[in-house]
Each structure stands twice: as structure tokens, then as C-alpha cells.
Design an enzyme around this catalytic site. Structure first.
Site, mmCIF file in Angstrom:
data_model
loop_
_atom_site.group_PDB
_atom_site.id
_atom_site.type_symbol
_atom_site.label_atom_id
_atom_site.label_comp_id
_atom_site.label_asym_id
_atom_site.label_seq_id
_atom_site.Cartn_x
_atom_site.Cartn_y
_atom_site.Cartn_z
ATOM 1 N N CYS A 2 -8.684 -18.031 -24.717
ATOM 2 C CA CYS A 2 -9.072 -19.263 -25.377
ATOM 3 C C CYS A 2 -9.333 -19.000 -26.847
ATOM 4 O O CYS A 2 -9.100 -17.910 -27.356
ATOM 5 C CB CYS A 2 -10.339 -19.826 -24.717
ATOM 6 S SG CYS A 2 -10.210 -20.004 -22.910
ATOM 7 N N ASP A 101 -14.068 -16.847 -13.976
ATOM 8 C CA ASP A 101 -14.782 -15.692 -14.513
ATOM 9 C C ASP A 101 -15.790 -16.129 -15.566
ATOM 10 O O ASP A 101 -16.775 -15.424 -15.820
ATOM 11 C CB ASP A 101 -13.797 -14.675 -15.089
ATOM 12 C CG ASP A 101 -13.001 -15.227 -16.262
ATOM 13 O OD1 ASP A 101 -12.600 -16.409 -16.211
ATOM 14 O OD2 ASP A 101 -12.759 -14.479 -17.226
ATOM 15 N N ILE A 292 12.948 -6.584 -25.844
ATOM 16 C CA ILE A 292 13.716 -6.742 -27.081
ATOM 17 C C ILE A 292 14.736 -5.618 -27.103
ATOM 18 O O ILE A 292 14.382 -4.442 -27.077
ATOM 19 C CB ILE A 292 12.813 -6.652 -28.317
ATOM 20 C CG1 ILE A 292 11.959 -7.908 -28.450
ATOM 21 C CG2 ILE A 292 13.637 -6.438 -29.580
ATOM 22 C CD1 ILE A 292 12.657 -9.084 -29.093
ATOM 23 N N SER A 366 1.093 -5.489 -21.433
ATOM 24 C CA SER A 366 1.721 -4.514 -22.322
ATOM 25 C C SER A 366 1.064 -3.152 -22.165
ATOM 26 O O SER A 366 -0.028 -3.028 -21.595
ATOM 27 C CB SER A 366 1.629 -4.976 -23.781
ATOM 28 O OG SER A 366 0.288 -4.955 -24.231
ATOM 29 N N GLY A 367 1.716 -2.126 -22.709
ATOM 30 C CA GLY A 367 1.278 -0.749 -22.533
ATOM 31 C C GLY A 367 0.448 -0.200 -23.671
ATOM 32 O O GLY A 367 0.350 1.033 -23.811
#
EC number: 6.3.5.4
Length: 613
Positions: A2, A101, A292, A366-367
Site C-alpha cells: 500500500c 495481516d 527480460i 525476486s532474488g
């Protein structure tokens, strides 16, 4: 995920300012917005604003600001272990009216105060407003942003600078010193100080909180103090692998909690493949990966990506590097980010997020953080050789492996000597590469020596933690957040998990690299899950695109956009820029500088009506 904003002080904010701020918060939270005002201590006005992106409990009952136990919560992020915390709170007599949560975090704060944060695993930036004042807080690794500005009336805060400016009623001057830092030393210098690109605007530090009491007095605290130099030298490599696997699987498991679809960023490296393989093969999650696809052979990973897609049975979407409208798109990105873009990688990643959104996803994984936790950069290989000084046999074997695997691919001139840190443990010239030359491009010259925090007696571990907390991960998280939020997507980073961090700090340094393969523990932790071809591939690629792949400098209009008069040339000499774009090819450091220059130019044109040195 948010957007949050607010003010705490003696002013009474105009309804128009509140409305303007909520309007600017729309991308962070397109699914609803709310606000609350409270008077604290009879003289201080507290405002909380919130825009919602629905991820957990999609009902309006979970909207914010959320009232609980006499306080109001405006919260950006995810509390991943909320189910476990909720069960504990219920056993203690707490009742809940939502499945969110948000209500769990509000209950923790209402019943336990900030001490309860020690049991919370997640990413967050929140404001908690109660009768005793205002509490601002940010997660341990700084995944979620929280900016603050103080004047003689009180404190303004928000997820993005533009939110603060809307409530303040004006923009802040550009911080030219920070802009020069970016130009000369690059993105790794941006979080060395507390500066931002606007004078007077700061961020709440990761792992920290700021209290403002009923009178407005400020108190800064740290609720998390990570421990360093706690390696367990008795730990075997196999034990390290098992501990890392358990912690990473649990981290991924709780980060797959959502009531909306989740997508994965996929590259040819072990980081993203580790997360995807755990999700698919260990947890039964149907993975859709997004990539990508680069055409530059230095950074191209097609073979490894296609191997992963085939072996893991992934749904997969490829996104080509889009070169059209580069300058206009970059300006749009800078305008939204309220800052220059850290690297050209994150211009491309912004395009990837667009594809994720078009497929209907609200969460991406993501890593980020794997290289810094497990060792993944080229200089780590050289530091590793230095770390083996007490074991000459192991050091000699590691040097042979370096010559065989790393020497043919490393491009940084300082790192082409495997013994560079053995000869000079303090060498750091490889980090701000060509900084002295770029200093001469500015008028007047500007320079700032490299500095790092002291986290560890072991140079390799010290570098890894500086990268985690100051150099690499903070700008990556900044871009991850803004690129995703532009398309109303929440980004999650499973490697940034407190338990996993503690496990990694305990692993002996000698286990970090094997046979010149960095991230040796991570590779073996996902052996049998991720494809062997990816696990055994020693090549460190990373996404990059040379600047001339985007810029057609033979086009007079493009050339004019680079060299025409503008405020940038009050700070950068035009001649060196003309020389750069006249070269047929640029080494990587100069390609980066030209990208930084374009960003700085556009940033000043968008935000530089006022500037301070």
C-alpha cells in the site's frame, strides 16, 4: 502492499492537501483509500492517510487506517508469519474480525508494543498513532520505504517524496551534493550517508523506529541489531547446506501467502531458480516466470532460462529489451520515482513489471539479497583468496580454480589480479571505478573517498554486509519497490529473511566458495530441486544493457536532447559528454556514467527549480 502518508504536529492540514496526497498515492494503492485525524495532547494534530493494494483479505473490512486497542495503524508491507502470530494472540485472548495481516500487526502493537516486532517476519513501513504520540517504523532490511521531513511545526512522512510534498504544500530543494555523489561514484554510494535527492528529506533507517511523543519530541531507536562475526567454525559444509535449505524453504513458504496471483522474476542464475524450484518442486506452486531477454552476448542467459523452463515445467513469458522511446520513457520513470534511476538494469526491470501487470499479477517474487548473503560478486572471489591466508594449501587450490574459471571472464582491471587483496587488504578502487576521471567531468570538481562500515574482522564478510546494508541491496530495493508500485504490484524478496540472515552469518567463510563457484552453499541447498545445469554454471552474468543499445547518438534529435542547454550544464562540463557520445563504444564504467548523466539531466529538469549545494 500500500501507500502511507501523514503528519504529526501543530498545523491543521487543508482538505485540499489531503486530497492531493491521496491522489498521488493511487498507484501504490488503487483498491481504496482512507484517512483519520486525531488530536493528541490537546495541541498536536495527527493525520494518517492510506491507499490500499489488496493482497490478503480482499474485503473492505481490512481497509486502513485500522483501529485497534486505542491506536490507528497505517501500514505498507506484508507480515508473512501473520497466521502463526494470530494463533498465538488468540490463545492469549485476542479476537479478530478480519483475515488480514494488518489486524495482526495492529494487535501486536496494541498488546505488546514495539517489543512484539521481534516475533514479526515481514517487510513493512508503518505509522502507529495513539494517545502517547506517533511511532514510525521500517522493516529490518529496508524493503519498504518511509521518508520523513521535519520543520518547526512537526513531522511529515510518506512512502514516496511526492506524498510528503503534497502534505507540506511545496517541493523541497534538490540536494545537489547527493546528485554529484550519484554522478561520480554511482549507485553504490547513494546509501553511504543519510542523504536523499532532496535537502532535508530523510528516510527512517531499516531495522529502526522513530517515536514522537505527545509534545512532539523525537526519539530514535533500533529494534533489530544484527549480529556479525558469529560463524560456527565447527559447522561442516553439509550442515551449512542443510541449515540454509531449511531456512530458505520456510522463507519461500510464508512468502507465497496471498489471496491474489503471484509471479516470479526468472533469470538464468541460481538465485531466482532457487526460489522458483522450491516453490514448484517443494511447495507445489504453479510458477509463472517472467524474463527480460537480452541480446547482448555478454549478458545473455537464454540457454539457462530455457533449461529451467523445460526442466521445471514453468509457464513462461519473455520480454524483449524495448529500445524505442527510451528517453521519454526514462523521463516518465524518473518523474514517478522522484529520483534518478540507479542503473540501466532497472529501466529494463520497469518494462518487465509492466508485462507482469498485464498478465493480471499483483505480487512478484525476486532474488534480491542472495549475492550479499551467500557471496556472489567477482570481488568476493579475490577476497576469498585473502580469507584463506591461514591455509596455504587451500589458498593455492582456490587460486588455481580462480585462474581456470574467473580469470577468463572478469573485466574489472583491479580484479584481474587474484592476489589484489592479499597485496593490499584496503584496496577498494574497483568499487568506484574511474571515479577520479568522472570527478573531472563536473564543474567544479567533486570527489568523495570510499568508506565502509566495520562489521567483521574478515574482509570478505565485511564487504558482503556493507553491500547488504549500504551499497547494493538498498538501491536495488528502492528500484524494486518503485518499479513494482508503478504498476500496482507488490514485490517480495525471500532471501531477505531474518532467520536466513542468521544462518548465513553462522556459516564459516571457507564454505562460501567451492571450485571457484560462488554461492556454493546456496547451490547445494537447491541441488535436486533446481536444474543441475544452472547450479553448476559458474558464470556470473547479471542483467545489463550498454547505453548505446538504447541511444542512437547519430540521430540529431537524440543528440540534441543530450547536449542542448539545460540546468545540468551548470554542474557538468559539456565537452566530456560530447566526447563520450562520439566514441564508437564505451567501457562499462563510462556507459554507466552516461546513463547517470541522462538521469541527472532529466531529474534537474523535472525537480530542480530549487536546489541547494
Amino acid at each position: 502492499m500500500c501507500g502511507i502518508a501523514g503528519y504529526y504536529g501543530t498545523r491543521e492540514l487543508a482538505p485540499e492537501a489531503l486530497a492531493k496526497c491521496l491522489d498521488r498515492m493511487g498507484r501504490r494503492g488503487p483498491d481504496g483509500h482512507g484517512q483519520v485525524r486525531r488530536v493528541i495532547g490537546g495541541e498536536r494534530n495527527g493525520y494518517l492517510l492510506h491507499s490500499r493494494l489488496r493482497i490478503l483479505d480482499l474485503d473492505d473490512r481490512a481497509n486502513q487506517p485500522f483501529a485497534r486497542g486505542g491506536g490507528h495503524l497505517s501500514y505498507n508491507g506484508e507480515l508473512y508469519n501473520y497466521l502463526e502470530l494470530r494463533a498465538t494472540l488468540q490463545r492469549q485472548g485476542e479476537a479478530f474480525t478480519t483475515e488480514s495481516d494488518t489486524e495482526v500487526l495492529a494487535s501486536v502493537l496494541a498488546t505488546q508494543g514495539v517489543a512484539g516486532l521481534d516475533n514479526c517476519e515481514g517487510m513493512w513501513a508503518f505509522a502507529w498513532l495513539a494517545d502517547n504520540g506517533l511511532l514510525l517504523c521500517r522493516d529490518r532490511f529496508g524493503e519498504k520505504p518511509l521518508y520523513v521531513f521535519e520543520d518547526d511545526t512537526g513531522v511529515y512522512f510518506g512512502s514516496e517524496p511526492k506524498f510528503v510534498f503534497a502534505l507540506l504544500g511545496r517541493s523541497l530543494p534538490v540536494n545537489l551534493d547527493h546528485l554529484r555523489r550519484y554522478l561520480v561514484n554511482g549507485y553504490k554510494a547513494l546509501y553511504k550517508t543519510g542523504d536523499t535527492f532532496f535537502s532535508g528529506l530523510n528516510e527512517v533507517r531499516p531495522g529502526a523506529l522513530v517515536r514522537f511523543d505527545r509534545r512532539g519530541a523525537r526519539q530514535d531507536e533500533r529494534y533489530w541489531r544484527p549480529r556479525f562475526d558469529v560463524t560456527d567454525e565447527s559447522m561442516t559444509f553439509e550442515d551449512a547446506v542443510a541449515s540454509a535449505r531449511d531456512a530458505l524453504v520456510e522463507s519461500v513458504r510464508i512468502r507465497l501467502r496471498a489471496d491474489v496471483p503471484i509471479a516470479f522474476c526468472l533469470s538464468g542464475g541460481v538465485d531466482s531458480n532457487a526460489l522458483i524450484a522450491i516453490a514448484k518442486r517443494k511447495l507445489g506452486f504453479q510458477v509463472h516466470g517472467f524474463t527480460i531477454m537480452n541480446t547482448d552476448e555478454r549478458y545473455e542467459e537464454r540457454e539457462m532460462v530455457e533449461t529451467s523452463v523445460a526442466e521445471l515445467g514453468l509457464r513462461h513469458t519473455t520480454i524483449p529489451v524495448a529500445r524505442q522511446d527510451f528517453l521519454s520513457n526514462l523521463r516518465r520513470q524518473i518523474s514517478y520515482h522522484d529520483s534518478p534511476v540507479s542503473t540501466i538494469t532497472y529501466y529494463a526491470q520497469w518494462q518487465l513489471m509492466k508485462a507482469v501487470a498485464e498478465e493480471g499479477y499483483k505480487v512478484s517474487v525476486s532474488g534480491t539479497g542472495a549475492d550479499e548473503l551467500f557471496s556472489g560478486y567477482f570481488d568476493h572471489q579475490n577476497f576469498y583468496l585473502q580469507a584463506l591466508a591461514a591455509d596455504p594449501v587451500a589458498q593455492a587450490q582456490a587460486r588455481d580454480n580462480w585462474q581456470r574459471v574467473i580469470a577468463p571472464v572478469v573485466r574489472n582491471p583491479f580484479l584481474q589480479d587474484p592476489d589484489c587483496f592479499i597485496k593490499n587488504p584496503a584496496l577498494r578502487d574497483h568499487i568506484y571505478l574511474d571515479g577520479d576521471a568522472f570527478s573531472g567531468f563536473l564543474s567544479p570538481r567533486w570527489s568523495e573517498a570510499f568508506a565502509e562500515e566495520n562489521y567483521s574482522r574478515v574482509a570478505l564478510r565485511n564487504r558482503m554486509n556493507n553491500e547488504l546494508f549500504h551499497e547494493s541491496v538498498p538501491p536495488i530495493l528502492h528500484e524494486d519497490d518503485l518499479n513494482a508500485m508503478y504498476y500496482s504490484i507488490e514485490n517480495r524478496s525471500p532471501f531477505l529473511d531474518r532467520r536466513l540472515f542468521d544462518v548465513c552469518q553462522s556459516i564459516p567463510t571457507r564454505h562460501l566458495i567451492r571450485d571457484a563457484r560462488a554461492k556454493a552453499v546456496l547451490r547445494e541447498a537447491v541441488r535436486g530441486l533446481a536444474p543441475d545445469a544452472v547450479i553448476d554454471n559458474p558464470r556470473k552474468v547479471g542483467f545489463n544493457v550498454p547505453i548505446f543499445d538504447y541511444l542512437d547518438v547519430a540521430d540529431p534529435q537524440v543528440r540534441a536532447q543530450i547536449l542542448d542547454d539545460g540546468p545540468i550544464f551548470e554542474h557538468v562540463r559539456r565537452g566530456p559528454i560530447a566526447d563520450l557520445i562520439d566514441k564508437p563504444d564505451l567501457p562499462n564504467s563510462q556507459s554507466k556514467f552516461l546513463f547517470y548523466f541522462l538521469n541527472a539531466r532529466m531529474f534537474l529538469e523535472e525537480f530542480g527549480e530549487e536546489a541547494t549545494a
